[in-house]
Design a protein around this motif. Structure first.
Motif, PDB file in Angstrom:
ATOM      1  N   PRO B 159     -11.208  -1.061   7.062  1.00 16.55           N
ATOM      2  CA  PRO B 159      -9.864  -0.545   7.355  1.00 16.55           C
ATOM      3  C   PRO B 159      -8.887  -1.622   7.815  1.00 16.55           C
ATOM      4  O   PRO B 159      -7.696  -1.379   7.881  1.00 16.55           O
ATOM      5  CB  PRO B 159     -10.123   0.469   8.476  1.00 16.55           C
ATOM      6  CG  PRO B 159     -11.359  -0.011   9.159  1.00 16.55           C
ATOM      7  CD  PRO B 159     -12.196  -0.645   8.075  1.00 16.55           C
ATOM      8  N   LYS B 160      -9.404  -2.818   8.124  1.00 17.72           N
ATOM      9  CA  LYS B 160      -8.532  -3.873   8.656  1.00 17.72           C
ATOM     10  C   LYS B 160      -7.658  -4.521   7.585  1.00 17.72           C
ATOM     11  O   LYS B 160      -6.664  -5.160   7.909  1.00 17.72           O
ATOM     12  CB  LYS B 160      -9.369  -4.942   9.361  1.00 17.72           C
ATOM     13  CG  LYS B 160     -10.114  -4.403  10.578  1.00 17.72           C
ATOM     14  CD  LYS B 160     -10.989  -5.471  11.210  1.00 17.72           C
ATOM     15  CE  LYS B 160     -11.777  -4.884  12.378  1.00 17.72           C
ATOM     16  NZ  LYS B 160     -12.686  -5.888  12.975  1.00 17.72           N
ATOM     17  N   PHE B 161      -8.050  -4.383   6.331  1.00 19.85           N
ATOM     18  CA  PHE B 161      -7.187  -4.910   5.276  1.00 19.85           C
ATOM     19  C   PHE B 161      -5.932  -4.052   5.212  1.00 19.85           C
ATOM     20  O   PHE B 161      -6.018  -2.831   5.051  1.00 19.85           O
ATOM     21  CB  PHE B 161      -7.886  -4.863   3.916  1.00 19.85           C
ATOM     22  CG  PHE B 161      -8.985  -5.880   3.746  1.00 19.85           C
ATOM     23  CD1 PHE B 161      -8.694  -7.236   3.706  1.00 19.85           C
ATOM     24  CD2 PHE B 161     -10.306  -5.481   3.594  1.00 19.85           C
ATOM     25  CE1 PHE B 161      -9.702  -8.174   3.532  1.00 19.85           C
ATOM     26  CE2 PHE B 161     -11.323  -6.414   3.414  1.00 19.85           C
ATOM     27  CZ  PHE B 161     -11.022  -7.764   3.390  1.00 19.85           C
ATOM     28  N   VAL B 162      -4.773  -4.668   5.323  1.00 17.14           N
ATOM     29  CA  VAL B 162      -3.537  -3.892   5.243  1.00 17.14           C
ATOM     30  C   VAL B 162      -3.318  -3.441   3.804  1.00 17.14           C
ATOM     31  O   VAL B 162      -2.978  -2.296   3.551  1.00 17.14           O
ATOM     32  CB  VAL B 162      -2.344  -4.712   5.766  1.00 17.14           C
ATOM     33  CG1 VAL B 162      -1.032  -3.961   5.538  1.00 17.14           C
ATOM     34  CG2 VAL B 162      -2.525  -4.990   7.258  1.00 17.14           C
ATOM     35  N   ARG B 163      -3.521  -4.343   2.853  1.00 17.24           N
ATOM     36  CA  ARG B 163      -3.432  -3.962   1.444  1.00 17.24           C
ATOM     37  C   ARG B 163      -4.784  -3.384   1.019  1.00 17.24           C
ATOM     38  O   ARG B 163      -5.813  -4.069   1.029  1.00 17.24           O
ATOM     39  CB  ARG B 163      -3.088  -5.173   0.574  1.00 17.24           C
ATOM     40  CG  ARG B 163      -1.661  -5.647   0.796  1.00 17.24           C
ATOM     41  CD  ARG B 163      -1.155  -6.452  -0.416  1.00 17.24           C
ATOM     42  NE  ARG B 163       0.290  -6.585  -0.355  1.00 17.24           N
ATOM     43  CZ  ARG B 163       0.944  -7.752  -0.198  1.00 17.24           C
ATOM     44  NH1 ARG B 163       0.274  -8.865  -0.135  1.00 17.24           N
ATOM     45  NH2 ARG B 163       2.249  -7.782  -0.146  1.00 17.24           N
ATOM     46  N   THR B 164      -4.772  -2.119   0.625  1.00 19.72           N
ATOM     47  CA  THR B 164      -6.047  -1.434   0.381  1.00 19.72           C
ATOM     48  C   THR B 164      -6.784  -2.007  -0.831  1.00 19.72           C
ATOM     49  O   THR B 164      -8.002  -1.852  -0.928  1.00 19.72           O
ATOM     50  CB  THR B 164      -5.838   0.070   0.180  1.00 19.72           C
ATOM     51  OG1 THR B 164      -4.994   0.266  -0.962  1.00 19.72           O
ATOM     52  CG2 THR B 164      -5.196   0.699   1.409  1.00 19.72           C
ATOM     53  N   HIS B 197     -11.134   5.310   1.387  1.00 19.68           N
ATOM     54  CA  HIS B 197     -11.133   5.528   2.833  1.00 19.68           C
ATOM     55  C   HIS B 197     -10.455   6.852   3.138  1.00 19.68           C
ATOM     56  O   HIS B 197      -9.852   7.015   4.193  1.00 19.68           O
ATOM     57  CB  HIS B 197     -10.465   4.378   3.579  1.00 19.68           C
ATOM     58  CG  HIS B 197      -9.208   3.922   2.919  1.00 19.68           C
ATOM     59  ND1 HIS B 197      -8.684   2.692   3.080  1.00 19.68           N
ATOM     60  CD2 HIS B 197      -8.389   4.556   2.053  1.00 19.68           C
ATOM     61  CE1 HIS B 197      -7.593   2.573   2.341  1.00 19.68           C
ATOM     62  NE2 HIS B 197      -7.394   3.693   1.723  1.00 19.68           N
ATOM     63  N   ARG B 359       6.870  -2.096  -3.877  1.00 23.81           N
ATOM     64  CA  ARG B 359       7.021  -3.048  -2.774  1.00 23.81           C
ATOM     65  C   ARG B 359       7.031  -4.500  -3.206  1.00 23.81           C
ATOM     66  O   ARG B 359       7.604  -5.336  -2.528  1.00 23.81           O
ATOM     67  CB  ARG B 359       5.884  -2.846  -1.759  1.00 23.81           C
ATOM     68  CG  ARG B 359       5.897  -1.471  -1.150  1.00 23.81           C
ATOM     69  CD  ARG B 359       5.242  -1.424   0.188  1.00 23.81           C
ATOM     70  NE  ARG B 359       5.920  -2.232   1.155  1.00 23.81           N
ATOM     71  CZ  ARG B 359       5.926  -1.998   2.471  1.00 23.81           C
ATOM     72  NH1 ARG B 359       5.281  -0.967   2.951  1.00 23.81           N
ATOM     73  NH2 ARG B 359       6.556  -2.782   3.301  1.00 23.81           N
ATOM     74  N   ASP B 414       3.313   0.518  -2.897  1.00 20.87           N
ATOM     75  CA  ASP B 414       2.601   0.658  -1.631  1.00 20.87           C
ATOM     76  C   ASP B 414       1.210   1.208  -1.916  1.00 20.87           C
ATOM     77  O   ASP B 414       1.043   2.137  -2.700  1.00 20.87           O
ATOM     78  CB  ASP B 414       3.354   1.595  -0.699  1.00 20.87           C
ATOM     79  CG  ASP B 414       2.823   1.477   0.717  1.00 20.87           C
ATOM     80  OD1 ASP B 414       3.285   0.580   1.439  1.00 20.87           O
ATOM     81  OD2 ASP B 414       1.933   2.250   1.091  1.00 20.87           O
ATOM     82  N   GLN B 416      -1.217   2.383   0.367  1.00 23.03           N
ATOM     83  CA  GLN B 416      -1.963   3.136   1.390  1.00 23.03           C
ATOM     84  C   GLN B 416      -2.592   4.417   0.865  1.00 23.03           C
ATOM     85  O   GLN B 416      -3.675   4.809   1.288  1.00 23.03           O
ATOM     86  CB  GLN B 416      -1.060   3.427   2.590  1.00 23.03           C
ATOM     87  CG  GLN B 416      -0.527   2.181   3.283  1.00 23.03           C
ATOM     88  CD  GLN B 416      -1.608   1.171   3.602  1.00 23.03           C
ATOM     89  OE1 GLN B 416      -2.698   1.542   4.015  1.00 23.03           O
ATOM     90  NE2 GLN B 416      -1.324  -0.108   3.386  1.00 23.03           N
ATOM     91  N   ARG B 417      -1.921   5.111  -0.037  1.00 22.71           N
ATOM     92  CA  ARG B 417      -2.442   6.396  -0.516  1.00 22.71           C
ATOM     93  C   ARG B 417      -3.295   6.272  -1.782  1.00 22.71           C
ATOM     94  O   ARG B 417      -3.877   7.256  -2.237  1.00 22.71           O
ATOM     95  CB  ARG B 417      -1.261   7.355  -0.810  1.00 22.71           C
ATOM     96  CG  ARG B 417      -0.481   7.761   0.437  1.00 22.71           C
ATOM     97  CD  ARG B 417       0.785   8.539   0.097  1.00 22.71           C
ATOM     98  NE  ARG B 417       1.526   8.872   1.313  1.00 22.71           N
ATOM     99  CZ  ARG B 417       1.780  10.113   1.737  1.00 22.71           C
ATOM    100  NH1 ARG B 417       1.404  11.143   1.018  1.00 22.71           N
ATOM    101  NH2 ARG B 417       2.426  10.332   2.863  1.00 22.71           N
ATOM    102  N   ASP B 420      -7.021   7.240  -1.898  1.00 22.29           N
ATOM    103  CA  ASP B 420      -7.281   8.659  -1.627  1.00 22.29           C
ATOM    104  C   ASP B 420      -7.433   9.427  -2.944  1.00 22.29           C
ATOM    105  O   ASP B 420      -8.100  10.469  -2.979  1.00 22.29           O
ATOM    106  CB  ASP B 420      -6.131   9.292  -0.829  1.00 22.29           C
ATOM    107  CG  ASP B 420      -6.034   8.741   0.584  1.00 22.29           C
ATOM    108  OD1 ASP B 420      -6.978   8.067   1.035  1.00 22.29           O
ATOM    109  OD2 ASP B 420      -4.996   8.984   1.234  1.00 22.29           O
TER     110      ASP B 420
END
Lengths: 456, 456
Positions: B159-164, B197, B359, B414, B416-417, B420
């Protein structure tokens, strides 16, 4: 981009030092803590699902206050307290209804929701012809035709604005001031196109503000699909009537509270840094993005600092504001008390633009201060906010500026999805992404840390 | 940020000219066209809801080819054609099932989906004890205990990677190479923690690649909640067995097609610029983000250029690639034919990282070329992509680099999603936001326009 700015800083600003290496390392630890052990998402689930809608003055407002107090304590405040503030208590009073009556007597039910602060229709339906108004210019042109009518403002969000808050800023006057301007010309009710560019038909509420010079008339927002239908019908010349029934009214003000946690500074305890969001929400939604996100991020910033045993130089206040949506009484009270006590507030930042992926911070401060902040860009940009721009702070912290001269700041997450949910029943926990919420907290804590270390 | 970079360019690069004003104005028009009259979202609804899953070799692959051909024509290609390519035809062959059998004989059904390209269990259930393996180091340590067992790789997204995508890059080897490495030590089956994640239990498929040195063994991905349950049970020492049944197999290759639209250049018609996405998707989802987004954005870029009557200087190819997911045959074929014909490909850009808010662009090119691109940042950043970074291009265009030396580029929305939904039944139309999808097309068309005007 990051590397480029970093390089520029090296060349021209000469401020990339060991201090920045140390800061980068500590911010990395804060980010790791939040991305690995973050509690904001669980807290948000609890707030939205177990308390839910929490408009000022409601039973749930008090539940949310207790909830926030407990969590600020658990997260490690040195001091946690409730700051009393009288808040308005507007209630919807029942289901809002609008039916269109077509010339052939057929009826069509429209998706509407009464605007916050509106009066009701006096316990009975209000029936009147509808006049389509595209903008205030057209209102002026048609001012002689509005007596006894219901005005339908169909001003659309301009899709050309890349930042959707610009579209909101452009359109929201029809919701906030439109009812009184229609009343000025004798209209008896108002229907406003929802402040959104979503593709669904869910209506979006939000506050109206009556001008005391004119009669108060009831006003509702209408879903976008029904707005398009209504506009098309009227443009085709249909002589439509509308039956409108709403039940909004104010009960006497009640005492609510700003919920405040504090970490005492050990070098400059009399310099205050404020971080916050607002605890209230509209009554038609879970208030997950608006502003459960800001509230849970605020608590998360405190939790992360304590998890790393951080002792601040300055005093940091974590504030869950009361009554942002239809009064801003919490924000005003906070600034007034700070002024009355002669407190020195050096910085305030708010998260009240949704729990989406963080992109920027906007600053309402001097050019020198913004330049100072921009030197921190290389430290924060890796976590999402890679633009520091001049702009507004959040609503709740805004009274600090005129009263105390405090520089203000607001977290700007990506705005594309915000007005799909804002002030509507779509604003639920499920619309929030865990990592996006957490990254908002990461960017906030990084900024708070730097402000605390170096002042502003 | 924009203003700052613009200012820096003025001072140090001296390339802010009337040309940039003209370019800014034309890009604004392109953006307005897409944000006002955009068709990408409607096209995506059509592709996902009326055709749906479209794995290479399936009936829906052919439907999607016809759909793409028609839309490229309608959007205004000078020439539209199908480039034949033989594609693999892997079929799932039925429902994938995994049951855990507890020591007390109780059974628990687990949420799984067979990995793409896997073999099946031969029409009958495979029953074997399970061994928990956290990473390849542990696999080596336990290599003597794996014979006849089912290996459960539970390597987690960091989870520490900002870019998934960095977390994906870190973990995906357990899916792609894990089965063969387990087979090397005698394992008879593999369960892999889904590459995600997310907080739900939906399993995520994706391709595995068998090493021909070892036996082929069946492999499935498991939902994250069930992965956590299984890992916890095994860590507590439970002697679990698993019953696994899958039915995957290959049918003979069939002929599919890259679908290509072309706008002929009027100054340098022999210089090619490629923009694309891939038309295929996994069989368990609508493939909305992966890669319906890239496909509909590619068509939208063409539509917007034609809507503004733009005649390119160079020849622009709009390519809907075949078989990215489990073969990359379309991308290889495209580059091989380009090489065989001696075409000069000056630039290629792909959108295959989801239809989320744009982005950044990543570039796989020389430093000089990246510097050139960065001078265009002030023109593109207002629409979302405010970082141009060194990195990879997309998978489909990647063969152009070794074969033709073409500089590559990829749109980075981006992230982040993304994981999922990626390769799971969550990848549906409803997960795509209209404006985010459109803004991706805006950033792509701006870049394509600048490359066309100034070369690369």
């Amino acid at each position: 981009m990051l590397r480029k700015l970093f390089f520029i800083s090296l060349l021209f600003l000469g401020d990339i030092t060991h201090a920045q290496d140390k800061d980068a390392a500590f911010i990395r630890k804060l980010a790791d803590e939040i991305l690995t052990n973050g509690k904001a998402y669980d807290h948000l689930r609890d707030l939205t699902k177990n308390i839910g809608a929490r408009l000022a003055g409601s039973k749930q407002m008090y539940q949310a206050e207790e909830w926030g107090y407990r969590l600020l304590q658990e997260a490690g405040s040195d001091k946690t307290y409730k700051q009393p503030v009288m808040v308005p208590r507007w209630v919807r009073g029942g289901t809002d209804e609008v039916r269109a009556i077509l010339p052939n007597k057929e009826e069509k039910e429209l998706a509407v929701i009464a605007l916050g602060n509106t009066i009701g229709t006096g316990g009975k339906p209000l029936e009147a012809p509808v006049v389509l108004i595209r903008d205030f210019d057209e209102l002026e042109m048609k001012k002689d035709q509005l007596k006894g009518k219901i005005v339908f403002y169909n001003y659309k969000f301009n899709p050309k604005f890349v930042r959707t808050f610009d579209a909101y800023g452009d359109a929201v006057k029809y919701r906030s001031r439109g009812p009184s301007l229609a009343a000025k010309y004798g209209a008896v009710g108002v229907i406003v196109r929802s402040m959104s560019h979503s593709i669904d038909n869910v209506p979006h509420t939000g506050a109206l503000f009556y001008d005391s010079a004119y009669a108060k008339i009831p006003a509702v927002a209408i879903g976008l699909q029904d707005a398009d239908w209504l506009a098309a019908s009227l443009e085709q010349g249909a002589a439509l009537k509308v039956v409108l029934k709403t039940n909004g009214h104010f009960l006497p003000d009640v005492q609510g509270h700003n919920i405040i946690g504090e970490l005492k500074g050990n070098e400059y305890p009399d310099e205050y840094i404020t971080i916050g969001g607002h605890l209230d929400s509209w009554d038609n939604c879970e208030g997950a993005h608006d502003d459960g996100a800001g509230v849970t991020q605020t608590i998360e910033v405190l939790r992360a600092l304590k998890a790393l045993n951080y002792t601040p130089k300055r005093t940091i206040r974590f504030v869950l504001f009361a009554n942002e949506e239809n009064g801003l009484r919490g924000g005003r009270k906070y600034a007034e008390e700070a002024k009355a006590k002669g407190e020195k507030h050096i910085f305030a930042v708010e998260s009240d633009a949704g729990g989406f992926t963080p992109r920027a911070f906007s600053f309402d401060c001097s050019k020198e201060q913004l330049d100072k902040a921009k030197r921190w860009l290389p430290l924060i940009a890796p976590y999402g906010c890679n633009e520091f721009i001049a702009g507004g702070g959040g609503a709740d912290i805004s009274p600090l500026k005129p009263l105390l001269g405090t520089p203000l700041c607001e977290l700007l997450p990506d705005s594309q999805r915000y007005f799909d949910v804002h002030h509507s029943s779509n604003d639920v926990f499920e619309a929030v992404n865990k990592r996006e919420l957490e990254l908002g907290a990461v960017n906030m804590v990084a900024l708070i840390y730097l402000i605390d270390q170096y002042g502003f």
